[in-house]
Design a protein around this motif. Structure first.
Motif, PDB file in Angstrom:
ATOM      1  N   UNK A   1       0.797  -1.211   0.000  1.00 48.82           N
ATOM      2  CA  UNK A   1       0.000   0.000   0.000  1.00 48.82           C
ATOM      3  C   UNK A   1       0.832   1.264   0.000  1.00 48.82           C
ATOM      4  N   UNK A   2       1.975   1.223   0.711  1.00 45.48           N
ATOM      5  CA  UNK A   2       2.753   2.448   0.849  1.00 45.48           C
ATOM      6  C   UNK A   2       4.135   2.414   0.253  1.00 45.48           C
ATOM      7  N   UNK A   3       4.731   1.222   0.123  1.00 48.94           N
ATOM      8  CA  UNK A   3       6.123   1.156  -0.296  1.00 48.94           C
ATOM      9  C   UNK A   3       6.350   0.073  -1.349  1.00 48.94           C
ATOM     10  N   UNK A   4       7.456   0.221  -2.044  1.00 47.12           N
ATOM     11  CA  UNK A   4       7.970  -0.768  -2.984  1.00 47.12           C
ATOM     12  C   UNK A   4       9.296  -1.236  -2.400  1.00 47.12           C
ATOM     13  N   UNK A   5       9.383  -2.512  -2.031  1.00 43.86           N
ATOM     14  CA  UNK A   5      10.605  -3.069  -1.459  1.00 43.86           C
ATOM     15  C   UNK A   5      11.073  -4.224  -2.328  1.00 43.86           C
ATOM     16  N   UNK A   6      12.347  -4.228  -2.676  1.00 44.64           N
ATOM     17  CA  UNK A   6      12.879  -5.277  -3.537  1.00 44.64           C
ATOM     18  C   UNK A   6      14.125  -5.880  -2.914  1.00 44.64           C
ATOM     19  N   UNK A   7      14.228  -7.205  -2.988  1.00 47.30           N
ATOM     20  CA  UNK A   7      15.388  -7.934  -2.489  1.00 47.30           C
ATOM     21  C   UNK A   7      16.030  -8.693  -3.638  1.00 47.30           C
ATOM     22  N   UNK A   8      17.341  -8.608  -3.729  1.00 48.92           N
ATOM     23  CA  UNK A   8      18.109  -9.382  -4.696  1.00 48.92           C
ATOM     24  C   UNK A   8      18.536 -10.681  -4.003  1.00 48.92           C
ATOM     25  N   UNK A   9      18.109 -11.796  -4.567  1.00 45.30           N
ATOM     26  CA  UNK A   9      18.289 -13.092  -3.912  1.00 45.30           C
ATOM     27  C   UNK A   9      19.049 -14.035  -4.837  1.00 45.30           C
ATOM     28  N   UNK A  10      20.025 -14.745  -4.287  1.00 40.42           N
ATOM     29  CA  UNK A  10      20.702 -15.801  -5.032  1.00 40.42           C
ATOM     30  C   UNK A  10      20.367 -17.140  -4.394  1.00 40.42           C
ATOM     31  N   UNK A  11      20.258 -18.159  -5.210  1.00 42.94           N
ATOM     32  CA  UNK A  11      20.000 -19.514  -4.718  1.00 42.94           C
ATOM     33  C   UNK A  11      21.081 -20.438  -5.261  1.00 42.94           C
ATOM     34  N   UNK A  12      21.683 -21.201  -4.362  1.00 39.05           N
ATOM     35  CA  UNK A  12      22.736 -22.133  -4.738  1.00 39.05           C
ATOM     36  C   UNK A  12      22.509 -23.453  -4.017  1.00 39.05           C
ATOM     37  N   UNK A  13      22.335 -24.516  -4.778  1.00 41.30           N
ATOM     38  CA  UNK A  13      22.092 -25.847  -4.234  1.00 41.30           C
ATOM     39  C   UNK A  13      20.913 -25.857  -3.250  1.00 41.30           C
ATOM     40  N   UNK A  14      19.886 -25.121  -3.637  1.00 42.11           N
ATOM     41  CA  UNK A  14      18.647 -25.148  -2.870  1.00 42.11           C
ATOM     42  C   UNK A  14      18.595 -24.231  -1.670  1.00 42.11           C
ATOM     43  N   UNK A  15      19.614 -23.406  -1.451  1.00 47.76           N
ATOM     44  CA  UNK A  15      19.621 -22.482  -0.316  1.00 47.76           C
ATOM     45  C   UNK A  15      19.637 -21.054  -0.850  1.00 47.76           C
ATOM     46  N   UNK A  16      18.667 -20.252  -0.431  1.00 48.47           N
ATOM     47  CA  UNK A  16      18.552 -18.877  -0.918  1.00 48.47           C
ATOM     48  C   UNK A  16      19.118 -17.901   0.104  1.00 48.47           C
ATOM     49  N   UNK A  17      19.687 -16.802  -0.398  1.00 52.32           N
ATOM     50  CA  UNK A  17      20.228 -15.765   0.475  1.00 52.32           C
ATOM     51  C   UNK A  17      19.962 -14.401  -0.141  1.00 52.32           C
ATOM     52  N   UNK A  18      19.558 -13.444   0.690  1.00 46.36           N
ATOM     53  CA  UNK A  18      19.362 -12.064   0.246  1.00 46.36           C
ATOM     54  C   UNK A  18      20.715 -11.367   0.250  1.00 46.36           C
ATOM     55  N   UNK A  19      21.114 -10.813  -0.897  1.00 49.19           N
ATOM     56  CA  UNK A  19      22.423 -10.173  -0.973  1.00 49.19           C
ATOM     57  C   UNK A  19      22.350  -8.653  -1.086  1.00 49.19           C
ATOM     58  N   UNK A  20      21.159  -8.105  -1.376  1.00 46.00           N
ATOM     59  CA  UNK A  20      21.034  -6.650  -1.469  1.00 46.00           C
ATOM     60  C   UNK A  20      19.547  -6.307  -1.433  1.00 46.00           C
ATOM     61  N   UNK A  21      19.243  -5.052  -1.087  1.00 45.33           N
ATOM     62  CA  UNK A  21      17.858  -4.602  -1.014  1.00 45.33           C
ATOM     63  C   UNK A  21      17.765  -3.126  -1.378  1.00 45.33           C
ATOM     64  N   UNK A  22      16.600  -2.731  -1.901  1.00 47.23           N
ATOM     65  CA  UNK A  22      16.295  -1.317  -2.130  1.00 47.23           C
ATOM     66  C   UNK A  22      14.825  -1.093  -1.786  1.00 47.23           C
ATOM     67  N   UNK A  23      14.473   0.172  -1.598  1.00 46.61           N
ATOM     68  CA  UNK A  23      13.076   0.495  -1.314  1.00 46.61           C
ATOM     69  C   UNK A  23      12.720   1.885  -1.791  1.00 46.61           C
ATOM     70  N   UNK A  24      11.425   2.114  -1.932  1.00 47.53           N
ATOM     71  CA  UNK A  24      10.911   3.419  -2.357  1.00 47.53           C
ATOM     72  C   UNK A  24       9.559   3.613  -1.685  1.00 47.53           C
ATOM     73  N   UNK A  25       9.398   4.710  -0.955  1.00 47.39           N
ATOM     74  CA  UNK A  25       8.133   4.946  -0.249  1.00 47.39           C
ATOM     75  C   UNK A  25       7.154   5.772  -1.071  1.00 47.39           C
TER      76      UNK A  25
END
Length: 358
Positions: free
Chosen positions: A179-203
């Motif tokens: 409703x108020x914000x746009x949030x994005x996460x950059x995610x990598x997955x390797x051998x079935x395990x995911x990790x967030x490596x960066x994020x940005x947002x805009x209100x």
């Protein structure tokens, strides 16, 4: 060590959602509003004539008769210090935002039959330390000790719940458009395990900003003035409601119309007009995402998919603007992705909830 009972609350700009896990199971249980059985309620508060706090639908109903006694979208003013007058008395944002948390916690305790050991809250990635501190203070006001409160970025929370129990190896952008914000996460997955490596947002890139653009278009097209005093505040509320209803109608059909009662006007909006309004709203958020990819030596062509969550991700005009960037995938429950992700332990970021119905 015994497992703890966890309460997760996604305090959104427009809607608040809650879920919990028990000592016996990490499967999330949605907290439902008794009167509606919905898994969300409006993030709005109001004061009653006898000095009580009203929350959710009760607060929205109060706005119809006394708009100056109602405070909608209280999350947008977290971190500000100016009080707002409600019913002739000043209240600060922290006191107001405490009320939805209290309401969610009470409903969860009633549904679970006991209290909770920990509280996890969502926050836009752009929230400052001061705004996060206000969230912690509201959590304390709701009965939790500071060391039992955890705050998780909304993009990261959505990523925890949408990529699958063993995500396909690759690189993903998970965008939560609420409703108020746009949030994005950059995610990598390797051998079935995911990790967030960066994020940005805009209100300024959520449904609220789109509705604001629609209101401006309606005022210009139909020559609607602001009005004065309480009548003006009531009209502003009607116009914002009309904008939201027009946008939501266009998610299901090819034309939209809403009747504005105090001016006896039939307001209309077409998909093409909505697309024109969405473009400048989303443009800065898309630029932030491109910058995030660039600083990680990536481009859209190297992304497996853009995974969408959040209520506004259902809007065809929003999807049409994002589709040229990368292949689109949808969260199983877009509106609930963040609150479900809040129940996933940080050490298990790739767990998902796909079968939950609402």
């Amino acid at each position: 060590m015994a497992r703890e009972w966890l309460l997760a609350v996604d305090l959104g700009t427009t809607w608040t959602k809650a879920a919990y896990t028990t000592a016996d199971s990490t499967d999330p249980v949605l907290v439902r509003v008794p009167a509606t059985q919905l898994a969300w309620f409006p993030t709005a508060v109001a004061r009653s004539s006898d000095g009580r706090w009203l929350v959710g639908d009760a607060a929205q109903a109060r706005r119809t008769s006394r708009p100056d006694w109602c405070w909608s979208e209280v999350k947008r003013e977290l971190g500000q210090h100016e009080p707002r007058m409600l019913g002739g008395h000043p209240f600060g944002p922290v006191e107001a935002v405490t009320q939805p948390l209290l309401y969610a916690a009470r409903q969860a305790r009633r549904q679970a039959g006991r209290g909770f050991d920990r509280l996890t809250l969502s926050a836009p990635v752009i929230f400052s330390d001061e705004q996060r501190a206000v969230l912690v203070e509201a959590g304390e006001n709701a009965g939790f000790a500071p060391d039992t409160i955890t705050i998780v970025d909304e993009g990261a929370a959505a990523a925890r719940s949408v990529l699958g129990p063993r995500p396909e190896d690759g690189t993903w952008v998970v965008a939560d458009i609420g409703g108020g914000t746009f949030d994005a996460a950059l995610v990598t997955a390797d051998r079935g395990v995911a990790a967030v490596i960066d994020q940005v947002g805009d209100d300024r890139a959520g449904a609220h900003a789109i509705d604001t653009a629609i209101v401006a278009r309606l005022r210009e097209r139909y020559q609607i003035d602001d009005g004065d005093g309480e009548a003006g505040r009531r009209r502003a509320g009607y116009l914002r409601d009309a904008a939201r209803m027009l946008r939501e109608q266009l998610a299901e059909q090819r034309s939209a119309d809403v009747f504005l009662p105090d001016l006896l006007l039939e307001l209309t909006l077409t998909p093409a007009q909505l697309g024109e309004l969405v473009e400048p709203v989303l443009a800065p958020a898309i630029e932030h995402c491109a910058a995030m990819l660039a600083r990680n030596d990536l481009g859209w062509e190297k992304i497996n998919a853009l995974v969408l969550s959040g209520g506004a991700s259902r809007d065809p005009a929003v999807r049409a603007r994002l589709a040229p960037l990368a292949a689109l995938r949808d969260a199983a429950n877009p509106e609930l992705a963040v609150v479900l992700g809040l129940t996933v332990p940080a050490e298990a970021p790739s767990r998902t909830i796909l079968s939950l119905r609402y």
